[in-house]
Design a protein around this motif. Structure first.
Motif, short mmCIF file in Angstrom:
data_model
loop_
_atom_site.label_atom_id
_atom_site.label_comp_id
_atom_site.label_asym_id
_atom_site.label_seq_id
_atom_site.Cartn_x
_atom_site.Cartn_y
_atom_site.Cartn_z
N SER A 25 42.92 19.01 22.59
CA SER A 25 44.04 18.82 23.52
C SER A 25 43.66 19.42 24.87
O SER A 25 43.16 20.52 24.95
N SER A 26 43.88 18.65 25.94
CA SER A 26 43.51 19.12 27.27
C SER A 26 44.63 19.97 27.85
O SER A 26 45.80 19.64 27.72
N LYS A 27 44.23 21.05 28.48
CA LYS A 27 45.21 21.92 29.11
C LYS A 27 45.65 21.31 30.44
O LYS A 27 44.86 20.65 31.11
N PRO A 28 46.89 21.51 30.86
CA PRO A 28 47.33 21.01 32.17
C PRO A 28 46.47 21.61 33.27
O PRO A 28 46.11 22.78 33.23
N LYS A 29 46.09 20.76 34.24
CA LYS A 29 45.28 21.25 35.35
C LYS A 29 46.12 22.16 36.24
O LYS A 29 47.30 21.94 36.44
N GLU A 30 45.45 23.16 36.79
CA GLU A 30 46.12 24.01 37.77
C GLU A 30 46.32 23.19 39.05
O GLU A 30 45.39 22.55 39.54
N PHE A 31 47.53 23.18 39.57
CA PHE A 31 47.81 22.39 40.77
C PHE A 31 47.55 23.24 42.00
O PHE A 31 48.40 24.00 42.45
N LYS A 32 46.35 23.11 42.51
CA LYS A 32 45.95 23.87 43.69
C LYS A 32 45.13 22.95 44.58
O LYS A 32 44.04 22.51 44.20
N LEU A 33 45.66 22.63 45.76
CA LEU A 33 45.01 21.69 46.66
C LEU A 33 44.08 22.41 47.64
O LEU A 33 44.33 23.54 48.02
N LYS A 34 43.03 21.68 48.05
CA LYS A 34 42.04 22.26 48.97
C LYS A 34 42.43 22.10 50.44
O LYS A 34 41.82 22.71 51.31
N HIS A 35 43.38 21.20 50.70
CA HIS A 35 43.89 20.94 52.05
C HIS A 35 42.83 20.33 52.98
O HIS A 35 42.90 20.50 54.20
N ASN A 36 41.85 19.62 52.40
CA ASN A 36 40.94 18.82 53.21
C ASN A 36 41.49 17.41 53.45
O ASN A 36 41.01 16.70 54.33
N ILE A 37 42.47 17.03 52.64
CA ILE A 37 43.09 15.71 52.73
C ILE A 37 44.56 15.89 53.07
O ILE A 37 45.24 16.76 52.53
N ASN A 38 45.04 15.04 53.98
CA ASN A 38 46.47 15.02 54.29
C ASN A 38 47.16 14.09 53.29
O ASN A 38 47.11 12.87 53.43
N HIS A 39 47.77 14.70 52.28
CA HIS A 39 48.38 13.92 51.20
C HIS A 39 49.80 13.48 51.57
O HIS A 39 50.54 14.18 52.25
N SER A 40 50.15 12.29 51.07
CA SER A 40 51.50 11.78 51.22
C SER A 40 51.84 10.97 49.98
O SER A 40 51.01 10.81 49.07
N VAL A 41 53.07 10.46 49.93
CA VAL A 41 53.51 9.66 48.78
C VAL A 41 54.57 8.67 49.26
O VAL A 41 55.36 8.99 50.15
N CYS A 42 54.55 7.49 48.69
CA CYS A 42 55.55 6.48 49.03
C CYS A 42 56.82 6.73 48.21
O CYS A 42 56.79 6.71 46.98
N GLN A 43 57.92 6.93 48.91
CA GLN A 43 59.16 7.32 48.25
C GLN A 43 59.66 6.26 47.29
O GLN A 43 60.22 6.58 46.24
#
Length: 291
Positions: free
Chosen positions: A31-49
């Motif tokens: 069973s895979s453990k949930p990944k730690e959610f930690k961003l590097k901030h090299n990418i400007n992330h967005s999401v379509c609502q």
């Protein structure tokens, strides 16, 4: 010899059972453990609502705050004050277009489009945002060269206003499977339109999902045409679902190629989640696109 055969059979049986246990039994460590959610901030992330519209917008903005995501796509003027409340940028504004099928390639829509964009461009700038989406419209039997020139004739009437206010108009590329007859369906046609207009305030919204279906060779297109791409959308192919191993694109390599061009704009997730926990699916996508 008989003793050897019996021992060999016992060994194979034991090994098979043990191997099956490794595959199916989570206690054995599969069973895979949930990944730690930690961003590097090299990418400007967005999401379509629209992909997560089962969440009320304000609730979704709170989630983005918790994740440290500072932008959202495809929000119109009436909701911009709510974005300001949560210190979230609208990385791709909408609200001036007529529809996906009725666009700049048809002169009969120019009067309405010019009025709409003339009204909203200053509002985008006043809100502190930059990008405003637009569409070519469908062919409806029109020659692509005629349609391109019609787009040039119409867009040239509002680009000076966009330049004055620092707003970038971005025409989205679509595929012919999801959007039959849409004219801006290839990188080359879109790039040619950009060249004719000759303004840094007109770019292409390169939708990776659409262009994988329509033309493929995604990384080469990014490398060859990136000066004309002002924004990116993601989704898995086929199906527009998660960008994990269930689909054919390898997004870490694609995002790396985008990053290596020096791109400073936004990359927005635009997939329809199938996971039970849609926010976990979104987190997973952000991590896969984080280089």
């Amino acid at each position: 010899m008989e003793t050897f055969i019996m021992k060999r059979r016992n060994f194979i049986t034991t090994a098979t059972v043990a191997g099956a246990g490794v595959i199916t039994n989570p206690v054995m460590g599969n069973s895979s453990k949930p990944k730690e959610f930690k961003l590097k901030h090299n990418i400007n992330h967005s999401v379509c609502q629209w992909c997560f519209n089962e969440y009320p917008l304000e609730d979704f903005l709170k989630i983005l705050n918790q994740l440290g995501i500072k932008a959202i796509d495809l929000i119109g003027p009436k909701d911009w004050p709510l974005l300001k409340k949560y210190d979230i940028e609208c990385s791709m504004c909408n609200g001036a277009e007529i529809s996906l099928t009725e666009g700049w390639n048809n002169p009969k829509y120019h009067e309405t489009l010019i009025k709409n964009y003339t009204d909203i461009i200053p509002k985008v700038a006043e809100a502190g945002f930059t990008n405003l989406i637009c569409f070519s419209g469908n062919r409806n039997g029109m020659n692509d060269y005629v349609g391109l020139q019609n787009c040039v004739d119409g867009l040239r009437q509002i680009i000076p206003l966009a330049e004055k206010h620092g707003v970038v108009l971005q025409m989205e590329l679509f595929n012919q499977v999801n959007h039959p007859d849409y004219m801006c369906d290839s990188s080359i046609w879109g790039v040619e339109l950009c060249k004719h207009l000759g303004s840094e305030n007109f770019k292409l919204l390169f939708d990776i999902y659409h262009m994988q279906i329509q033309e493929g060779d995604i990384i080469r297109s990014i490398q060859n045409y990136h000066p004309y791409f002002g924004h990116y959308h993601t989704a898995g192919v086929p199906g527009r679902h998660e960008i994990d191993e269930s689909q054919e694109l390898y997004y870490p390599a694609i995002i790396k190629a985008i990053h290596e061009t020096g791109f400073k704009g936004h990359i927005a997730q635009e997939f329809i989640a199938t996971w039970d926990d849609k926010i976990e699916a979104l987190k997973d996508a952000f991590l896969r696109c984080d280089v």
